[in-house]
Design a protein around this motif. Structure first.
Motif, mmCIF file in Angstrom:
data_model
loop_
_atom_site.group_PDB
_atom_site.id
_atom_site.type_symbol
_atom_site.label_atom_id
_atom_site.label_comp_id
_atom_site.label_asym_id
_atom_site.label_seq_id
_atom_site.Cartn_x
_atom_site.Cartn_y
_atom_site.Cartn_z
ATOM 1 N N HIS A 199 35.677 32.471 36.884
ATOM 2 C CA HIS A 199 35.222 33.117 38.125
ATOM 3 C C HIS A 199 35.662 34.557 38.335
ATOM 4 O O HIS A 199 35.132 35.234 39.208
ATOM 5 C CB HIS A 199 35.654 32.277 39.332
ATOM 6 C CG HIS A 199 35.165 30.865 39.260
ATOM 7 N ND1 HIS A 199 33.823 30.548 39.368
ATOM 8 C CD2 HIS A 199 35.810 29.704 39.037
ATOM 9 C CE1 HIS A 199 33.682 29.235 39.240
ATOM 10 N NE2 HIS A 199 34.874 28.702 39.034
ATOM 11 N N PHE A 200 36.635 35.055 37.588
ATOM 12 C CA PHE A 200 37.049 36.451 37.806
ATOM 13 C C PHE A 200 36.036 37.396 37.160
ATOM 14 O O PHE A 200 35.561 37.153 36.053
ATOM 15 C CB PHE A 200 38.431 36.716 37.170
ATOM 16 C CG PHE A 200 39.609 36.249 37.999
ATOM 17 C CD1 PHE A 200 39.450 35.356 39.038
ATOM 18 C CD2 PHE A 200 40.896 36.726 37.713
ATOM 19 C CE1 PHE A 200 40.540 34.924 39.791
ATOM 20 C CE2 PHE A 200 41.997 36.302 38.466
ATOM 21 C CZ PHE A 200 41.819 35.403 39.497
ATOM 22 N N GLU A 201 35.731 38.511 37.844
ATOM 23 C CA GLU A 201 35.006 39.606 37.205
ATOM 24 C C GLU A 201 35.959 40.261 36.204
ATOM 25 O O GLU A 201 37.169 40.030 36.251
ATOM 26 C CB GLU A 201 34.603 40.658 38.257
ATOM 27 C CG GLU A 201 33.737 40.143 39.388
ATOM 28 C CD GLU A 201 32.279 39.965 38.964
ATOM 29 O OE1 GLU A 201 31.909 40.488 37.891
ATOM 30 O OE2 GLU A 201 31.540 39.282 39.693
ATOM 31 N N ASN A 202 35.397 41.130 35.352
ATOM 32 C CA ASN A 202 36.244 41.735 34.321
ATOM 33 C C ASN A 202 37.464 42.474 34.876
ATOM 34 O O ASN A 202 38.545 42.417 34.298
ATOM 35 C CB ASN A 202 35.436 42.704 33.451
ATOM 36 C CG ASN A 202 34.797 41.974 32.271
ATOM 37 O OD1 ASN A 202 34.984 40.755 32.123
ATOM 38 N ND2 ASN A 202 34.044 42.694 31.456
ATOM 39 N N ASP A 203 37.294 43.181 36.007
ATOM 40 C CA ASP A 203 38.445 43.962 36.494
ATOM 41 C C ASP A 203 39.620 43.038 36.868
ATOM 42 O O ASP A 203 40.764 43.304 36.512
ATOM 43 C CB ASP A 203 38.070 44.912 37.650
ATOM 44 C CG ASP A 203 37.407 44.185 38.809
ATOM 45 O OD1 ASP A 203 37.090 42.976 38.660
ATOM 46 O OD2 ASP A 203 37.206 44.815 39.860
ATOM 47 N N THR A 216 37.039 47.158 27.452
ATOM 48 C CA THR A 216 37.914 47.851 28.412
ATOM 49 C C THR A 216 39.322 47.288 28.326
ATOM 50 O O THR A 216 40.319 48.028 28.359
ATOM 51 C CB THR A 216 37.376 47.649 29.851
ATOM 52 O OG1 THR A 216 35.986 47.925 29.847
ATOM 53 C CG2 THR A 216 38.091 48.536 30.829
ATOM 54 N N LEU A 217 39.397 45.966 28.245
ATOM 55 C CA LEU A 217 40.709 45.324 28.156
ATOM 56 C C LEU A 217 41.405 45.733 26.858
ATOM 57 O O LEU A 217 42.605 46.058 26.863
ATOM 58 C CB LEU A 217 40.554 43.793 28.225
ATOM 59 C CG LEU A 217 41.839 42.978 28.058
ATOM 60 C CD1 LEU A 217 42.857 43.319 29.144
ATOM 61 C CD2 LEU A 217 41.547 41.463 28.096
ATOM 62 N N ALA A 218 40.649 45.741 25.749
ATOM 63 C CA ALA A 218 41.251 46.090 24.459
ATOM 64 C C ALA A 218 41.857 47.495 24.520
ATOM 65 O O ALA A 218 42.988 47.726 24.067
ATOM 66 C CB ALA A 218 40.212 45.991 23.351
ATOM 67 N N THR A 219 41.131 48.435 25.127
ATOM 68 C CA THR A 219 41.638 49.809 25.244
ATOM 69 C C THR A 219 42.906 49.847 26.107
ATOM 70 O O THR A 219 43.898 50.499 25.767
ATOM 71 C CB THR A 219 40.556 50.720 25.874
ATOM 72 O OG1 THR A 219 39.379 50.607 25.078
ATOM 73 C CG2 THR A 219 41.008 52.161 25.918
ATOM 74 N N MET A 261 44.827 40.655 35.247
ATOM 75 C CA MET A 261 45.661 39.457 35.095
ATOM 76 C C MET A 261 46.269 39.378 33.698
ATOM 77 O O MET A 261 47.456 39.069 33.539
ATOM 78 C CB MET A 261 44.817 38.203 35.389
ATOM 79 C CG MET A 261 45.627 36.916 35.367
ATOM 80 S SD MET A 261 44.587 35.453 35.547
ATOM 81 C CE MET A 261 44.073 35.234 33.839
ATOM 82 N N VAL A 262 45.465 39.691 32.682
ATOM 83 C CA VAL A 262 45.972 39.618 31.306
ATOM 84 C C VAL A 262 47.081 40.668 31.102
ATOM 85 O O VAL A 262 48.143 40.385 30.540
ATOM 86 C CB VAL A 262 44.830 39.810 30.282
ATOM 87 C CG1 VAL A 262 45.384 39.878 28.860
ATOM 88 C CG2 VAL A 262 43.818 38.668 30.407
ATOM 89 N N LEU A 263 46.823 41.888 31.599
ATOM 90 C CA LEU A 263 47.850 42.933 31.473
ATOM 91 C C LEU A 263 49.135 42.538 32.187
ATOM 92 O O LEU A 263 50.241 42.705 31.663
ATOM 93 C CB LEU A 263 47.329 44.248 32.082
ATOM 94 C CG LEU A 263 46.403 45.071 31.192
ATOM 95 C CD1 LEU A 263 45.692 46.127 32.026
ATOM 96 C CD2 LEU A 263 47.213 45.741 30.071
ATOM 97 N N LYS A 264 48.967 41.979 33.391
ATOM 98 C CA LYS A 264 50.145 41.596 34.166
ATOM 99 C C LYS A 264 50.908 40.466 33.472
ATOM 100 O O LYS A 264 52.139 40.422 33.517
ATOM 101 C CB LYS A 264 49.738 41.186 35.580
ATOM 102 C CG LYS A 264 50.931 40.837 36.426
ATOM 103 C CD LYS A 264 50.744 41.166 37.871
ATOM 104 C CE LYS A 264 51.986 40.741 38.636
ATOM 105 N NZ LYS A 264 51.963 41.122 40.017
ATOM 106 N N ARG A 268 42.850 36.118 43.298
ATOM 107 C CA ARG A 268 43.264 37.458 42.862
ATOM 108 C C ARG A 268 44.489 37.927 43.638
ATOM 109 O O ARG A 268 45.389 38.552 43.094
ATOM 110 C CB ARG A 268 42.111 38.445 43.029
ATOM 111 C CG ARG A 268 41.072 38.254 41.921
ATOM 112 C CD ARG A 268 40.373 39.539 41.591
ATOM 113 N NE ARG A 268 41.294 40.615 41.220
ATOM 114 C CZ ARG A 268 40.929 41.872 41.096
ATOM 115 N NH1 ARG A 268 39.684 42.231 41.308
ATOM 116 N NH2 ARG A 268 41.810 42.792 40.752
ATOM 117 N N GLU A 269 44.511 37.615 44.937
ATOM 118 C CA GLU A 269 45.692 37.948 45.737
ATOM 119 C C GLU A 269 46.929 37.270 45.129
ATOM 120 O O GLU A 269 47.995 37.862 45.026
ATOM 121 C CB GLU A 269 45.472 37.493 47.186
ATOM 122 C CG GLU A 269 46.567 37.899 48.155
ATOM 123 C CD GLU A 269 46.818 39.403 48.197
ATOM 124 O OE1 GLU A 269 45.849 40.182 48.065
ATOM 125 O OE2 GLU A 269 48.007 39.779 48.333
#
Lengths: 291, 303
Positions: A159-163, A192-195, A168-171, A135-136
Motif C-alpha cells: 500500500h505505500f507509494e514509492n516515496d 530512485t531508491l537505488a540512487t 521506510m527502507v532508508l530508515k 506512514r506516521e
C-alpha cells in the motif's frame, strides 16, 4: 481470521482469560460501549500472558498465512493476539467509526499496544484509509514500533507509494534493521531508491563507517556506472557479508556484463548462489544473527 | 534496603535526581497524574502528559534501573474548568487499564467546590468499575474538613477503604483516616507539608500499620530523596528496621499491588544499576547497604 486466531489462542490460554475475552467479544457485537472497548484493549495485558511468545505449530502458522498472506503472529504473546482479536471484532463495525476508534487507540498507545495496532494493519478493511497512519508510525524512533510496520508485515509493500516505501527502507538501514525481513524488498525496488541508497553508502564511506551488505539488495536491478564502481569496492571489502553481497548483485540476471570486472573476486560464491545456499535472505539472516 | 516512593512527579525532576534515588536504594516509584503548575487549556496537553507518563518517563526511569509506575486521573484543581474536565474524562478510559497503571489518581479536593466533588465522584465510580486502587490528594486549605468530605464521597459511591490511599495526611487527619480503614500516606515535603521529624512522632503514636511515606517531589522546593532520608532519620531515632521497611516499601507495595500491575518480582529480577556506571569515581552507596551510611553526608532533616 478472527475465528482462526481465537481458536489458536484457545489452545494456548487459560479458561479464565478466554472467558473474559468472550465476554468482551459478545459486548462488542451486541452492546458496544467505547469505554468498555478501551478497558478491554488496554486491559488484555492484565488477563493474558504478556511475557512468553506463544509456541505455535507450523500448521497454525500456515493457516494464518494462508488466510492473510505475509501476516504472522510468530513470536507474539497471548495478550498481543487477544488484542488483535479485539481489533478484528471492532473492524466489523461501520468503517468511519472503526477508523475513529483506531485513531484514538493509536493516540494513546503505549509501546506494546502500538506494536499490536501496526502489525494488525494488513487484516483491516479499507487499507487505503490506513496508509497515512502507517506512514506516521514509520516516523518513530522506537525500534519495536518501527519493526511492527516495516518488518514481517505485508502492509507497506502492498500500500505505500514509492516515496513512503523508499523512506521506510532508508530508515530501516539508519536504524540498523534487517532488510531481508521487509516483505517486498525485491519487488518494490526502484531506481530512485537505488540512487538514494548508493548516496547513503557514499556518505557512510566518507565518514569512515561500515555499510550494511544488505544495502545493495534493492540496488541489484539498477546498476549504473556509479553503482558498478560501488559494487567493485564492496567486492574488495574485508568484512562479514560484503563479498557475498557483491556476488549476489553480480548474479542478478541483468548484471553479468556490467560487472564483468569483479567476476574473478566473486567467483567463489557463484556456485553457492546457483545451488541456493547463498541468497539475500540467508545473508540477511546470518548478519542479523551475528549482529 | 529498597524503597518504593509511591508519590513523586518525575516529569519535573532531572537525571541528577534519578541518579541519587537509584544510589539511595529507591527501586520503584509511582508517578501520579497532577497539575503542572501552569493550568492546561486543551485536552491535547493532558493526553500528551498521560502519554509521557506511560511512555517516555517510564523509559527515562529504566535507564537508572528504577521501575516507574503511574496513576492516571483528572486532578481536583483542573476539575474546576468543567469544559476541559469533561474532555479529559472522555480520554481517561483509554489509559486506566494500561500496563503499569496502578490506580486512579491523584484525585480529590482542592477548593472543595461542587465541580471538584462531581469529578471525584465520577472517577471513584470509574475506579470501582475497573477494579483499581485510588490515590487521593487531600487539600492544603481546610484539610481536615476536606479529608472527611473525601471519605464521605468515596463511601457514598461504595469504594472499599482498603483500595484507597489518602495522601498528604498530618497529625490532624491521621486518626480518622486510619480509623475508617484507609491507607494513610504522609508526604515528607519541606515548608508546606510534613517534616520528617514530625513523621517520626506520628510513627511513635500510630505504629506502621497502613501508614506510607512518600516524597511528592515535584516542580516546587521538594526533595526526591525524602523517603530514604526519612528512613535514615528514623533509624537514627531508634525506629526498628522492620517498621521503616513497612512504611517506606511494603505498605505502598501492598496498597497499589491491588492493581495487579505492581509486584516485587518486577524489580527483583532486574539488578539495578551500578552507580559507577553512571559517573566515574562516585562513591555513593547503593541500597542494600546500611541506610545510615548510604545517606551519610546528606542533611537528613527535612522541615
Amino acid at each position: 481470521m478472527l475465528a482462526l486466531l481465537l481458536s489458536i489462542l484457545s489452545n494456548h490460554a487459560e479458561e479464565k482469560p478466554l472467558g473474559w475475552l468472550d465476554h468482551h467479544l459478545e459486548k462488542i457485537e451486541n452492546d458496544f460501549s467505547r469505554n468498555r472497548f478501551y478497558f478491554a484493549f488496554s486491559g488484555a495485558c492484565r488477563h493474558f500472558d504478556k511475557e512468553h511468545a506463544l509456541d505455535l505449530s507450523e500448521s497454525d502458522l500456515d493457516s494464518i498465512s494462508g488466510m492473510a498472506p505475509g501476516f504472522t503472529i510468530d513470536n507474539r504473546t497471548a495478550d498481543h493476539v487477544a488484542r488483535t482479536i479485539l481489533l478484528l471484532a471492532l473492524a466489523e463495525k461501520d468503517q468511519d467509526f472503526f477508523l475513529e476508534v483506531l485513531r484514538a487507540l493509536l493516540g494513546a498507545a503505549d509501546i506494546r499496544e502500538a506494536v499490536v495496532l501496526y502489525s494488525s494493519l494488513p487484516l483491516f478493511p479499507h487499507p487505503e484509509e490506513l496508509v497515512s497512519l502507517a506512514r506516521e508510525g514509520t516516523r518513530t524512533n522506537v525500534v519495536d514500533i518501527f519493526d511492527a510496520i516495516a518488518l514481517d508485515n505485508p502492509f507497506p509493500a502492498a500500500h505505500f507509494e514509492n516515496d513512503g516505501w523508499n523512506q521506510m527502507v532508508l530508515k530501516a538501514l539508519f536504524m540498523g534493521r534487517p532488510l531481508y525481513r521487509i516483505q517486498g524488498i525485491d519487488t518494490r525496488a526502484n531506481g530512485t531508491l537505488a540512487t538514494a541508497l548508493a548516496n547513503y553508502a557514499h556518505e557512510r564511506w566518507a565518514a569512515g563507517r561500515p555499510v550494511s551488505p544488505e544495502l545493495w539488495r534493492p540496488c541489484a536491478g539498477f546498476v549504473d556506472e556509479t553503482i558498478a564502481t560501488d559494487i567493485a569496492r564492496v567486492a574488495a571489502t574485508e568484512a562479514p557479508g560484503q563479498k557475498e553481497a557483491a556476488a549476489l548483485v553480480y548474479a542478478h540476471p541483468s548484471n553479468a556484463e556490467k560487472l564483468a570486472e569483479i567476476k574473478e573476486s566473486v567467483e567463489p560464491f557463484l556456485k553457492e548462489i546457483e545451488n541456493g545456499n547463498l541468497t539475500w535472505d540467508t545473508l540477511g539472516n546470518s548478519l542479523e544473527k551475528d549482529g | 534496603m529498597k524503597f518504593l516512593d509511591s508519590h513523586v512527579h518525575m516529569v519535573s525532576r532531572t537525571t541528577d535526581d534519578y541518579q541519587r534515588m537509584a544510589s539511595a536504594g529507591v527501586a520503584a516509584i509511582i508517578e501520579p497524574s497532577f497539575w503542572q503548575g501552569q493550568p492546561r487549556t486543551h485536552v491535547g496537553t493532558f493526553q500528551d502528559y498521560f502519554n509521557s507518563l506511560i511512555g517516555f518517563e517510564r523509559f527515562r526511569a529504566s535507564q537508572f534501573g528504577i521501575r516507574h509506575y503511574c496513576t492516571i486521573g483528572l486532578n481536583p484543581k483542573e476539575a474546576n474548568n468543567e469544559r476541559l474536565a469533561d474532555e479529559v474524562m472522555e480520554i481517561l478510559p483509554l489509559y486506566i487499564c494500561k500496563e503499569g497503571v496502578v490506580g486512579i489518581g491523584e484525585i480529590g479536593f482542592d477548593d472543595q467546590s461542587a465541580a471538584e466533588e462531581k469529578y471525584l465522584r465520577l472517577q471513584a465510580q470509574m475506579a470501582l468499575e475497573a477494579d483499581l486502587p485510588i490515590q487521593i490528594h487531600t487539600p492544603h486549605r481546610d484539610k481536615k474538613t476536606g479529608t472527611t468530605r473525601t471519605m464521605d464521597v468515596l463511601e457514598d459511591v461504595g469504594v472499599p477503604p482498603s483500595k484507597v490511599v489518602i495522601d498528604h495526611n498530618n497529625e490532624e487527619t491521621v486518626k480518622e483516616v486510619l480509623g475508617r480503614g484507609y491507607w494513610a500516606a504522609f508526604t515528607i515535603y519541606p515548608h508546606t507539608k510534613l517534616g520528617n521529624e514530625r513523621m517520626i512522632e506520628i510513627m511513635r503514636e500510630f505504629g506502621g500499620e497502613r501508614i506510607i511515606i512518600d516524597s511528592a517531589a515535584d516542580w516546587g522546593i521538594s526533595d526526591a530523596l525524602a523517603v530514604p532520608k526519612t528512613a535514615a532519620l528514623m533509624k537514627e531515632a531508634g525506629v526498628t528496621l522492620d517498621a521503616i521497611e513497612t512504611v517506606s516499601y511494603r505498605n505502598p507495595l501492598k496498597a497499589y499491588g491491588q492493581s495487579g500491575q505492581l509486584k516485587e518480582a518486577d524489580w527483583a529480577e532486574t539488578e539495578g544499576i551500578d552507580p559507577t556506571d553512571l559517573f566515574e569515581g562516585n562513591t555513593l552507596l547503593r541500597g542494600g547497604q546500611d541506610i545510615g551510611k548510604a545517606m551519610s553526608g546528606e542533611d537528613l532533616v527535612i522541615s
